[in-house]
Design an enzyme around this catalytic site. Sequence first.
Site, mmCIF file in Angstrom:
data_model
loop_
_atom_site.group_PDB
_atom_site.id
_atom_site.type_symbol
_atom_site.label_atom_id
_atom_site.label_comp_id
_atom_site.label_asym_id
_atom_site.label_seq_id
_atom_site.Cartn_x
_atom_site.Cartn_y
_atom_site.Cartn_z
ATOM 1 N N ASN A 136 -7.691 -35.688 -2.607
ATOM 2 C CA ASN A 136 -7.579 -34.932 -1.270
ATOM 3 C C ASN A 136 -6.471 -33.618 -1.014
ATOM 4 O O ASN A 136 -5.575 -33.612 -2.075
ATOM 5 C CB ASN A 136 -6.940 -36.161 -0.277
ATOM 6 C CG ASN A 136 -5.875 -36.924 -0.711
ATOM 7 O OD1 ASN A 136 -5.491 -37.077 -1.960
ATOM 8 N ND2 ASN A 136 -4.890 -37.279 0.202
ATOM 9 N N GLU B 33 -4.480 -31.488 1.518
ATOM 10 C CA GLU B 33 -4.013 -31.407 2.804
ATOM 11 C C GLU B 33 -3.769 -30.092 3.487
ATOM 12 O O GLU B 33 -3.513 -29.231 2.477
ATOM 13 C CB GLU B 33 -2.819 -32.446 3.188
ATOM 14 C CG GLU B 33 -3.389 -33.879 2.907
ATOM 15 C CD GLU B 33 -2.371 -34.965 3.067
ATOM 16 O OE1 GLU B 33 -1.030 -34.721 3.197
ATOM 17 O OE2 GLU B 33 -2.717 -36.432 3.174
ATOM 18 N N CYS C 120 -10.634 -34.966 2.649
ATOM 19 C CA CYS C 120 -10.571 -36.285 1.804
ATOM 20 C C CYS C 120 -10.978 -35.747 0.477
ATOM 21 O O CYS C 120 -11.908 -35.103 0.128
ATOM 22 C CB CYS C 120 -11.392 -37.295 2.320
ATOM 23 S SG CYS C 120 -10.539 -38.009 3.817
ATOM 24 N N GLU D 171 -12.982 -37.624 -1.522
ATOM 25 C CA GLU D 171 -14.560 -37.978 -1.620
ATOM 26 C C GLU D 171 -15.482 -36.635 -0.904
ATOM 27 O O GLU D 171 -16.403 -36.301 -1.875
ATOM 28 C CB GLU D 171 -15.006 -39.252 -0.698
ATOM 29 C CG GLU D 171 -14.487 -40.521 -0.939
ATOM 30 C CD GLU D 171 -13.363 -40.866 -0.147
ATOM 31 O OE1 GLU D 171 -12.276 -39.970 0.006
ATOM 32 O OE2 GLU D 171 -12.931 -41.912 0.494
ATOM 33 N N CYS E 205 -13.059 -43.259 4.251
ATOM 34 C CA CYS E 205 -12.802 -43.113 5.908
ATOM 35 C C CYS E 205 -14.200 -42.977 6.343
ATOM 36 O O CYS E 205 -15.087 -42.617 5.821
ATOM 37 C CB CYS E 205 -11.858 -41.990 6.444
ATOM 38 S SG CYS E 205 -12.586 -40.333 6.099
ATOM 39 N N CYS F 236 -16.013 -39.462 5.710
ATOM 40 C CA CYS F 236 -16.468 -39.602 4.503
ATOM 41 C C CYS F 236 -17.889 -40.394 4.328
ATOM 42 O O CYS F 236 -18.907 -39.980 3.613
ATOM 43 C CB CYS F 236 -15.519 -39.969 3.212
ATOM 44 S SG CYS F 236 -14.274 -38.842 3.113
HETATM 45 N N1 THU Z 1 -8.056 -39.761 2.352
HETATM 46 C C1 THU Z 1 -9.308 -39.716 1.631
HETATM 47 O O1 THU Z 1 -9.005 -38.627 0.512
HETATM 48 N N2 THU Z 1 -10.147 -40.401 1.733
HETATM 49 C C2 THU Z 1 -10.299 -41.151 2.435
HETATM 50 O O2 THU Z 1 -11.333 -41.943 2.681
HETATM 51 C C3 THU Z 1 -9.195 -41.958 3.283
HETATM 52 C C4 THU Z 1 -7.951 -40.824 3.604
HETATM 53 C C5 THU Z 1 -6.819 -38.914 2.503
HETATM 54 C C6 THU Z 1 -6.879 -37.912 3.675
HETATM 55 C C7 THU Z 1 -5.429 -37.538 3.695
HETATM 56 O O3 THU Z 1 -5.227 -36.749 2.980
HETATM 57 C C8 THU Z 1 -4.570 -38.768 3.304
HETATM 58 O O4 THU Z 1 -5.550 -39.741 2.543
HETATM 59 C C9 THU Z 1 -4.160 -39.945 4.602
HETATM 60 O O5 THU Z 1 -5.238 -40.193 5.197
#
Ligand code: THU
Length: 159
Positions: free
Chosen positions: A61, A63, A72, A74, A111, A114
């Site tokens: 991920n 940010e 994310c 994925e 999530c 994704c």
């Molecule tokens: N995150 C992911 O990388 N994948 C997911 O399926 C759920 C959330 C990341 C996004 C963000 O950078 C952090 O987790 C907190 O939500």
Amino acid sequence: MEKEIKINFEVISSYEQLNDIEKTLFDKAKKIRQNAYAPYSNFFVGCALLLENGEIITGSNQENAAYPSGLCAERTAIFWTSANYPNEKIKKIFVIGGPKDGLSSTPIPPCGGCRQSILEYEAKQKDVIEIYFTSPNGEIIKTKSIRDLLPFSFDGTFL
Ligand code: THU
């Protein structure tokens, strides 16, 4: 009239139950997690995809101070894959995540955003993608298609 939707999933009780390629995917997802850029949430997620040609693509991920501009793990891996291997099918996706200095003891599911993206690529490649969301020592949840994680899904057939 009330109706029910049934979804199918498998519980894999431990890492030892995985086959060799699945163990490699698990290990690579866990390793790439360390490359997450997640200074705001401190939640580090790693993802490893198996392509039909046998290659493994990984992502973490990423940010941003403007929160919605991040992505994310994925989708980082899936979009890169489609950009670079537009004709290669994705067979399996492994996801693992948790706070930076520890892993969640329960499997972290992908999530909603994704799931929607994975659905798009199942449609694009006209084939299912197996999803494994994992915890380090505990159980691993496997679905044979994103459809099991996204009932009543919206896809291109409605457009
Ligand atoms: N995150 C992911 O990388 N994948 C997911 O399926 C759920 C959330 C990341 C996004 C963000 O950078 C952090 O987790 C907190 O939500």
